[in-house]
Structures are given as C-alpha cells and as structure tokens.
Design an enzyme around this catalytic site. Sequence first.
Site, mmCIF file in Angstrom:
data_model
loop_
_atom_site.group_PDB
_atom_site.id
_atom_site.type_symbol
_atom_site.label_atom_id
_atom_site.label_comp_id
_atom_site.label_asym_id
_atom_site.label_seq_id
_atom_site.Cartn_x
_atom_site.Cartn_y
_atom_site.Cartn_z
ATOM 1 N N ARG A 1 0.836 -1.215 0.000
ATOM 2 C CA ARG A 1 0.000 0.000 0.000
ATOM 3 C C ARG A 1 0.868 1.262 0.000
ATOM 4 N NH1 ARG A 1 -5.195 -1.974 3.479
ATOM 5 N NH2 ARG A 1 -6.335 -2.586 1.617
ATOM 6 N N GLY B 1 -8.776 -7.650 -1.643
ATOM 7 C CA GLY B 1 -9.125 -8.575 -0.568
ATOM 8 C C GLY B 1 -8.598 -9.972 -0.808
#
Length: 394
Positions: free
Chosen positions: A35, A351
Amino acid sequence: MKKTVKDINVAGKKVLVRCDFNVPMKDGDITDDIRITSALPTIKYLVSEGAAVILMSHMGRPKGEPKPEYSLKPVADRLSELLGTEVIFAASPQVVDDNVKKTAAALEGGQVMLLENVRYRAEETKNDEPFTGELASLGEIFVNDAFGTAHRAHCSTAGLAKYMPSVSGFLIEKEVKFLGDALESPERPFVAIMGGAKVGDKIPVIENLLKKVDTLIIGGGMSYTFFKAMGYEIGKSILDEESIELAGELMKKAEQMGVELLIPVDSVCAKEFDNNSEKAVFDRDKIPADMMGMDIGPETVKLYCDIISKAKTVVWNGPAGVFEMPSFAEGTRAIAGALAESDAVTVIGGGDSAAAVEQFGFADKMTHISTGGGASLEFLEGKELPGISCLEDK
Ligand code: AMP
C-alpha cells in the site's frame, strides 16, 4: 473522467494527499508495504513538480481516539527509506494542532510530511467539522489517492473537496481505468468470477455484472446458497438462508437476459472445517448430510478453466474455496493459474482474491490487482464512490 495531478499546477503549492497506508503490522513492524509502494508514483510526481506534500491516512480502527498501536510513525519511517528523503512525521494526538499547522506552513516545495492517523479524530468517519476545516487549513489543493477508502465519505476522503480544488492521484486513476474499462468497454467474451463466503454482500454486484458480462461464474461458499435455491441438500455447507430466494431470482434473471450463469457441478467436501479433515468429491446434488462443501470439485475446475481460456476480459472477486487451508486451495489455485495463462485482460478485485493470487505466485501475470476490496466491490456494483465523485471532472 476525473482530473489528475497532471491537470493542475502544483509547483510551490501545499498539496494535501489522502493515501491508503492502512498496512498490516506485527509487533510494530510493517509486514507488507504494497500500500505504501502503490502511493509512491503520486508522491514522487508531486515532489518532482516542487509541491509541498502533506500526506494523510488512516490505519486500523482506533475509533476516534489516539492509540499508539495505530500510529503512522512506522509508515513515515518506511516512506523516508523508499523516497530516500526525510518524511517529517507530525506526531500529534489531535492530528492537527498549532505545532502541526506551523510545520505545514513552513514546509517547502519538494518536502514531504505525514500527519498522524486521521481516525484518531472521531469526526473523521462522520465527515464532520471541525476536523475537515482543520485539515483544509493546512493545504491549497486536495489529491485523493486512497482507492481502498474511496467508498467512504470521510473528512479526509471526500470532505476536503468542498474546500479546495480536488483531483485524483495516479493510483485512483489506474484503478478507475482498469475497473471502469472492464465494465464499460470490455473485449468479449467478458467473464466475471464471483466467490467468497458472503452472498448477501455480493448479490448487488452479481445483479450489476449480469447486465455487462457474457458469462458469470459462481464459486466459493456462496455456491451452496445457489445449490439450495436449485433444491439440493447441502449438508453442513455454509448457507446464507436470507439469500436463497434472491439466488433463485438471479438464476431466472440470467436466463431471461441470455447470460450464462454457471454454478459448480461438484464440490470437494469435508467432515469438519479443518485442513486435516476427511474429504471427498461429490456431485452438487449428492452432498452427504454430515459433510460441508469446502472447494469447487475437479469437474467444475475443468469447466471453469475452459471458459476462462476463451475469455478476453475477466474480473475476479472472491476465492473458489477455503484457500487458506492447503487441502481446499486447489480450485482457487486452478482459477488463478488459468488467469495467469490467459491473454485476456485480467482484473482482480482486492481482498481475498488479491491475497490468493499473491500466495500462488501469479501476481505479476495479472493485468491489474485492485488495492481496495470493499471499494472495488462497490465499483463493480455500479455505485458512485464518494471519494472519487467529489473530484473535479476534466
Ligand atoms: P468473502 O469475504 O465473502 O470474499 O469471503 C472470503 C472467504 O470465503 C475466505 O476466507 C474463504 O475461506 C471463504 N470461503 C470460500 N469458500 C468457502 C466455503 N466453501 N465454505 C466456507 N468458507 C468459504
């Protein structure tokens, strides 16, 4: 199309950038920094253009209170390493205070600072004042690059757009391009694969995708709700009782629309929800009362991989089985492998499907892996994401 950082002049400006630095942590260490690395192109561009960059993010759920275990300090350290320049960390439990305001005011073009976890403030998730105004007082331009939280209207994701010119960063631009192109102008055949456990969450997504795709493939725990709707017994398999009727309606709708909706034909079943449990393969109408479906079976794998090999665009969200247990990971691995081999445009919702593709070593073979699970699901559902709709149009 939304404006990006390239469409405005940022030189010498104070630019507030919302990133998604919600990284997994263990004992104070970052265990996966994807991220952070995903946010680098936007940050580097702004620095190279001479902007004074003020970064914002949340981490975890501190529930509106300063909690040291959710501090963004480790992210500031990691960012400093990755950028090769000091990232000033504004260590305030109020996120914005007089000191932080002074530091921001003194920040020069090319410098970078990171604010403390915006969820230390209770207003953040309510998109409320005075926090939005306090954040806004620090900068002149708002850049949203946090795709993972773009489906939430919070102070730092949508609220700031009321105060100043607002554009997207490169990560949001990329996500919207890949997810948007897949939905709006896919090369056909267009196949969507939906898996995972929670049918309820995914029914609106399936409904929207039925309007777009040529084939919709169902896998994972949600298959058993469809089996039930078809009148089969499912033993101890996971069931979303409230969605049985809806699953039946979706099958009818698909037929009326001429869309191929594929439900698994067989299942790998186990006695217990346990990697070492006794297991066996059963056709979908023969699941024994004392067993539960844990993965798609070998006939289903063959059928699905064949469909994938002929597709030109594939969107995948949700694993085909309990892939966290090696005994029941085969279906998910086979689908990931078929996607890796195919020359189709392959878009992976975030996810669990993103985790599966990583786990099986196929990540670099995919066209795009979304950084936002919930956000990509809402995008596929056709919903407007407040963190994106608030940005200026080109
Ligand atoms: P979701 O959050 O709805 O995408 O669901 C992801 C989870 O579904 C993963 O943790 C999988 O282990 C789980 N899952 C997939 N197949 C099954 C199954 N047959 N039974 C129970 N859980 C499953």
